[in-house]
Scaffold this motif. Structure first.
Motif, PDB file in Angstrom:
ATOM      1  N   THR A 113       7.317  30.943  -3.004  1.00 45.16           N
ATOM      2  CA  THR A 113       6.856  30.462  -1.710  1.00 45.16           C
ATOM      3  C   THR A 113       6.865  28.872  -1.508  1.00 45.16           C
ATOM      4  OG1 THR A 113       4.635  30.375  -2.480  1.00 45.16           O
ATOM      5  CG2 THR A 113       5.289  32.625  -1.322  1.00 45.16           C
ATOM      6  N   THR A 114       6.902  28.248  -2.845  1.00 37.36           N
ATOM      7  CA  THR A 114       6.888  26.856  -2.592  1.00 37.36           C
ATOM      8  C   THR A 114       7.993  26.171  -2.304  1.00 37.36           C
ATOM      9  OG1 THR A 114       7.348  26.695  -5.199  1.00 37.36           O
ATOM     10  CG2 THR A 114       5.025  26.523  -4.328  1.00 37.36           C
ATOM     11  N   PHE A 115       9.037  27.289  -2.658  1.00 37.67           N
ATOM     12  CA  PHE A 115      10.524  26.835  -2.316  1.00 37.67           C
ATOM     13  C   PHE A 115      11.003  26.823  -0.589  1.00 37.67           C
ATOM     14  CE2 PHE A 115      10.865  26.598  -6.892  1.00 37.67           C
ATOM     15  CZ  PHE A 115      11.921  25.612  -7.132  1.00 37.67           C
ATOM     16  N   VAL A 116      10.711  28.196  -0.443  1.00 34.70           N
ATOM     17  CA  VAL A 116      10.939  28.456   0.978  1.00 34.70           C
ATOM     18  C   VAL A 116      10.277  27.853   2.009  1.00 34.70           C
ATOM     19  CG1 VAL A 116      11.645  30.916   0.177  1.00 34.70           C
ATOM     20  CG2 VAL A 116       9.307  30.474   1.104  1.00 34.70           C
ATOM     21  N   THR A 117       9.104  27.290   1.880  1.00 31.62           N
ATOM     22  CA  THR A 117       8.240  26.599   2.702  1.00 31.62           C
ATOM     23  C   THR A 117       9.239  25.257   3.010  1.00 31.62           C
ATOM     24  OG1 THR A 117       6.136  25.786   3.226  1.00 31.62           O
ATOM     25  CG2 THR A 117       6.990  25.359   0.999  1.00 31.62           C
ATOM     26  N   ARG A 118       9.676  24.900   2.276  1.00 37.36           N
ATOM     27  CA  ARG A 118      10.344  23.422   2.542  1.00 37.36           C
ATOM     28  C   ARG A 118      11.936  23.493   3.089  1.00 37.36           C
ATOM     29  NH1 ARG A 118       6.906  22.922  -1.573  1.00 37.36           N
ATOM     30  NH2 ARG A 118       6.081  20.869  -1.816  1.00 37.36           N
ATOM     31  N   ALA A 119      12.108  24.901   3.393  1.00 34.44           N
ATOM     32  CA  ALA A 119      13.334  24.942   4.162  1.00 34.44           C
ATOM     33  C   ALA A 119      13.420  24.393   5.670  1.00 34.44           C
ATOM     34  CB  ALA A 119      13.888  26.427   4.380  1.00 34.44           C
ATOM     35  N   ASP A 120      12.889  25.176   6.545  1.00 34.84           N
ATOM     36  CA  ASP A 120      12.615  24.453   8.025  1.00 34.84           C
ATOM     37  C   ASP A 120      11.165  23.913   7.881  1.00 34.84           C
ATOM     38  OD1 ASP A 120      11.862  24.202  10.412  1.00 34.84           O
ATOM     39  OD2 ASP A 120      12.711  25.908  11.466  1.00 34.84           O
ATOM     40  N   TYR A 121      11.457  22.747   7.552  1.00 30.50           N
ATOM     41  CA  TYR A 121      10.000  21.898   7.301  1.00 30.50           C
ATOM     42  C   TYR A 121       9.069  21.822   8.414  1.00 30.50           C
ATOM     43  CZ  TYR A 121      13.574  18.472   8.487  1.00 30.50           C
ATOM     44  OH  TYR A 121      14.717  17.889   9.005  1.00 30.50           O
ATOM     45  N   LEU A 122       9.532  21.996   9.574  1.00 29.79           N
ATOM     46  CA  LEU A 122       8.801  22.144  10.767  1.00 29.79           C
ATOM     47  C   LEU A 122       8.025  23.445  11.254  1.00 29.79           C
ATOM     48  CD1 LEU A 122      10.730  20.034  13.526  1.00 29.79           C
ATOM     49  CD2 LEU A 122       8.843  19.343  12.013  1.00 29.79           C
TER      50      LEU A 122
ATOM     51  N   ILE B 147      -6.033  20.606  11.163  1.00 24.76           N
ATOM     52  CA  ILE B 147      -6.356  22.127  10.903  1.00 24.76           C
ATOM     53  C   ILE B 147      -5.798  22.710   9.751  1.00 24.76           C
ATOM     54  CG2 ILE B 147      -6.265  24.514  11.679  1.00 24.76           C
ATOM     55  CD1 ILE B 147      -6.469  23.202  14.518  1.00 24.76           C
ATOM     56  N   PHE B 148      -4.659  22.419   9.666  1.00 20.62           N
ATOM     57  CA  PHE B 148      -3.677  23.014   8.368  1.00 20.62           C
ATOM     58  C   PHE B 148      -4.200  22.404   7.042  1.00 20.62           C
ATOM     59  CE2 PHE B 148       0.610  23.834  10.706  1.00 20.62           C
ATOM     60  CZ  PHE B 148       0.014  25.026  11.222  1.00 20.62           C
ATOM     61  N   GLU B 149      -4.633  20.905   7.163  1.00 25.11           N
ATOM     62  CA  GLU B 149      -5.016  20.329   6.020  1.00 25.11           C
ATOM     63  C   GLU B 149      -6.614  20.814   5.686  1.00 25.11           C
ATOM     64  OE1 GLU B 149      -5.506  15.473   4.289  1.00 25.11           O
ATOM     65  OE2 GLU B 149      -5.453  15.982   6.639  1.00 25.11           O
ATOM     66  N   ALA B 150      -7.303  21.059   6.862  1.00 26.55           N
ATOM     67  CA  ALA B 150      -8.612  21.691   6.447  1.00 26.55           C
ATOM     68  C   ALA B 150      -8.575  23.025   5.796  1.00 26.55           C
ATOM     69  CB  ALA B 150      -9.250  21.535   7.573  1.00 26.55           C
ATOM     70  N   VAL B 151      -7.515  23.887   6.241  1.00 22.01           N
ATOM     71  CA  VAL B 151      -7.576  25.152   5.810  1.00 22.01           C
ATOM     72  C   VAL B 151      -6.962  25.267   4.388  1.00 22.01           C
ATOM     73  CG1 VAL B 151      -6.062  27.233   6.185  1.00 22.01           C
ATOM     74  CG2 VAL B 151      -7.033  26.096   8.219  1.00 22.01           C
ATOM     75  N   CYS B 152      -5.877  24.636   3.981  1.00 19.94           N
ATOM     76  CA  CYS B 152      -5.282  24.866   2.650  1.00 19.94           C
ATOM     77  C   CYS B 152      -5.000  23.351   1.774  1.00 19.94           C
ATOM     78  CB  CYS B 152      -4.052  25.302   2.818  1.00 19.94           C
ATOM     79  SG  CYS B 152      -2.800  24.742   3.847  1.00 19.94           S
ATOM     80  N   GLY B 153      -5.438  22.327   2.569  1.00 15.96           N
ATOM     81  CA  GLY B 153      -5.320  20.944   1.661  1.00 15.96           C
ATOM     82  C   GLY B 153      -4.064  20.305   1.993  1.00 15.96           C
ATOM     83  N   LEU B 154      -3.078  20.980   2.691  1.00 16.29           N
ATOM     84  CA  LEU B 154      -1.835  20.183   3.067  1.00 16.29           C
ATOM     85  C   LEU B 154      -1.444  20.359   4.467  1.00 16.29           C
ATOM     86  CD1 LEU B 154       0.247  21.654  -0.126  1.00 16.29           C
ATOM     87  CD2 LEU B 154      -0.430  19.249   0.125  1.00 16.29           C
ATOM     88  N   ARG B 155      -0.880  19.401   4.882  1.00 16.73           N
ATOM     89  CA  ARG B 155      -0.134  19.346   6.311  1.00 16.73           C
ATOM     90  C   ARG B 155       1.002  20.091   6.592  1.00 16.73           C
ATOM     91  NH1 ARG B 155      -3.496  15.396   8.965  1.00 16.73           N
ATOM     92  NH2 ARG B 155      -1.815  14.878  10.407  1.00 16.73           N
ATOM     93  N   MET B 156       1.859  19.894   5.597  1.00 14.48           N
ATOM     94  CA  MET B 156       3.187  20.412   5.648  1.00 14.48           C
ATOM     95  C   MET B 156       3.525  21.192   4.310  1.00 14.48           C
ATOM     96  SD  MET B 156       5.141  17.535   7.602  1.00 14.48           S
ATOM     97  CE  MET B 156       6.788  18.501   7.760  1.00 14.48           C
ATOM     98  N   ASN B 157       4.498  22.081   4.254  1.00 17.00           N
ATOM     99  CA  ASN B 157       5.091  22.662   2.977  1.00 17.00           C
ATOM    100  C   ASN B 157       3.641  23.199   2.222  1.00 17.00           C
ATOM    101  OD1 ASN B 157       7.388  21.806   4.156  1.00 17.00           O
ATOM    102  ND2 ASN B 157       7.247  19.870   2.814  1.00 17.00           N
ATOM    103  N   MET B 158       3.238  24.172   2.873  1.00 20.15           N
ATOM    104  CA  MET B 158       1.488  24.439   2.069  1.00 20.15           C
ATOM    105  C   MET B 158       1.716  25.460   0.970  1.00 20.15           C
ATOM    106  SD  MET B 158       1.533  23.795   5.731  1.00 20.15           S
ATOM    107  CE  MET B 158       1.304  24.917   6.792  1.00 20.15           C
ATOM    108  N   ALA B 159       2.892  26.580   1.058  1.00 19.94           N
ATOM    109  CA  ALA B 159       2.803  27.677   0.315  1.00 19.94           C
ATOM    110  C   ALA B 159       1.343  28.189   0.352  1.00 19.94           C
ATOM    111  CB  ALA B 159       2.905  27.121  -1.048  1.00 19.94           C
ATOM    112  N   TYR B 160       0.639  28.357   1.654  1.00 25.91           N
ATOM    113  CA  TYR B 160      -0.521  29.249   2.160  1.00 25.91           C
ATOM    114  C   TYR B 160      -0.296  30.533   2.066  1.00 25.91           C
ATOM    115  CZ  TYR B 160      -4.586  30.300   4.670  1.00 25.91           C
ATOM    116  OH  TYR B 160      -5.812  30.862   5.130  1.00 25.91           O
TER     117      TYR B 160
END
Length: 446
Positions: free
Chosen positions: A100-109, A180-193
């Motif tokens: 998941t930490t790899f695929v999340t960085r494909a389409d980074y938007l 919101i993303f940062e509050a939910v999982c600590g990261l704003r992009m490429n979260m592997a959430y």
């Protein structure tokens, strides 16, 4: 020395040498001289122009080799690969959860979509279903991510066509989603959430309140965009009748997403092939018959409104419960807690594995370092990402790592249509047509 079909040396394109790490190839763009030489010398008006990959208006590191006759585009060749990351190959050297930490960085938007599609494939191989709360949160997070992705599409298209205010407004409102993303999982992009079996963690205490506040705010933002662009004569002139691609052209090229729906076909996998419980949500599939850049703009605006409807319903569907499967041989991470130094395994879990149960320590060590085994087989799963059908073909040989993972990435597929959109039009319309596809080169070159 080898030769290609046209008699040129292949070594000019891909020199090779042996190293201690294996054979290394050096690939160069050796087709430039051939391109220039192929231009008809009788027509002095023909000009070969490189547009990108560093140009700010090609919507990313995309190279377009354009053959111009005056301002008219006679041919255009999209050339990709400038953001190649080897994500699919790297997956073969990591366990299923680490993937998941790899695929999340494909389409980074659209990281949540990458993660969800991948995890649905893994879960299909495992034959498991995630808890209902995890499914609902996945839907909420995906729709938030769809809105943030469309906001970038609107913002960057506006910038590339001269509506600079749209760039400011779009990124201003996208920041609210990233908060919101940062509050939910600590990261704003490429979260592997999103993880195989569920989610990395539950929503925080104030998570629902933050999301509701955004849902209440966003309709006014959409009204602002429409006030800025929809009635703007310059915007209409730059987008209406530009980048035309009808439904037959979309189907022939495999184009999906807002581009296909803006040509009049209401194909949306959330409706036609539901996943994550989308069949329980009440929403419409926006369509338009314009089949041009204007129609794609209108469809994306309406898709944001429909995503707000889905999020609102998802918040009402949230019920207490787990967000990860109960199977301890799959659930990772597990037993998380928020401490003074950040998030990690709860103190009770650490006490249990470090001082009470050797068996639990061994299990924890094996799960983290080696991962769980996935039964042999292959599956294909597809979801409706912001740019179209995002598919994952995953193959397992029964081990703790993927044997092969291939992404059916909509940016890569949709870019095939650039010649059909642009040839015969003006050079300025290449920018408008390309931007209306909203390609993300990280996904294209994964």
């Amino acid at each position: 020395m080898t030769a290609t079909d046209n008699g040129t040396s292949a070594d000019a394109y891909a020199a090779e040498r042996d190293t201690t790490e294996g054979r290394v190839y050096t690939v160069t763009g050796g087709d430039w001289d051939e391109l220039v030489a192929s231009v008809d010398p009788v027509s002095e008006e023909r000009l070969i122009v490189n547009l990108g990959p560093q140009h700010p208006s090609t919507h990313g590191v995309l190279r377009l080799v354009c053959e111009l006759e005056g301002e008219t585009v006679r041919s255009v060749r999209p050339i990709v690969g400038y953001l190649h990351t080897g994500i699919e190959k790297n997956l073969e050297y990591r366990n299923w959860t680490q993937g998941t930490t790899f695929v999340t960085r494909a389409d980074y938007l659209a990281p949540i979509f990458n993660e969800t599609a991948y995890c649905l494939a893994v879960e299909k191989l495992l034959g498991i279903e995630v808890p209902r709360r995890a499914d609902v949160i996945r839907v909420i997070m995906m729709e938030l991510n769809r809105i943030s992705s469309h906001l970038v599409a609107l913002a960057t298209t506006g910038m590339e066509l001269g509506a600079l205010s749209m760039m400011i407004y779009g990124f201003r409102d996208r920041e609210k989603i990233l908060d919101i993303f940062e509050a939910v999982c600590g990261l704003r992009m490429n979260m592997a959430y999103v993880r195989p079996g569920g989610l990395a963690q539950d929503l925080p205490r104030d998570g629902v309140a933050m999301i509701r506040e955004f849902v209440d705010y966003m309709p006014q933002g959409l009204d602002d965009y429409e006030g800025l662009l929809t009635g703007n004569a310059i915007w209409q002139e730059r987008t209406q009748g530009v980048g035309y691609l009808d439904v037959s052209g979309c189907l022939a090229l495999g184009v999906t997403g807002p581009v296909l729906r803006s040509a009049g076909l209401p194909w949306d996998l959330r409706k036609t092939m539901p996943y994550c419980g989308y069949e329980e949500y009440d929403f419409e599939v926006p369509v338009h018959n314009g089949a041009d850049a204007w129609a794609r703009y209108v469809v994306r605006l309406e898709e944001i409104r429909q995503s707000l409807r889905i999020i609102d319903q998802g918040l009402d569907k949230l019920e207490p419960g787990p967000v990860m499967v109960e199977d301890k041989k799959i659930a990772w991470p597990a037993q998380l807690a928020l401490g003074a130094d950040g998030m990690g395994n709860s103190l009770n879990h650490i006490r249990h594995i470090m001082s009470q149960s050797m068996e639990a320590l061994i299990h924890h060590f094996k799960l983290v370092t080696e991962g769980f085994r996935v039964p042999a087989g292959q599956v294909y799963t597809a979801i409706e990402a912001p740019r179209g059908e995002l598919g994952i073909h995953a193959v397992s040989d029964g081990g703790t790592r993927p044997f092969r993972v291939h992404m059916r990435e909509p940016s890569f597929i949709n870019l095939q249509s650039i010649p059909a959109l642009a040839e015969g039009g003006l050079l300025a319309d290449v920018i408008a047509g390309g931007a209306s596809l909203d390609p993300v080169m990280g996904g294209c070159d994964r």
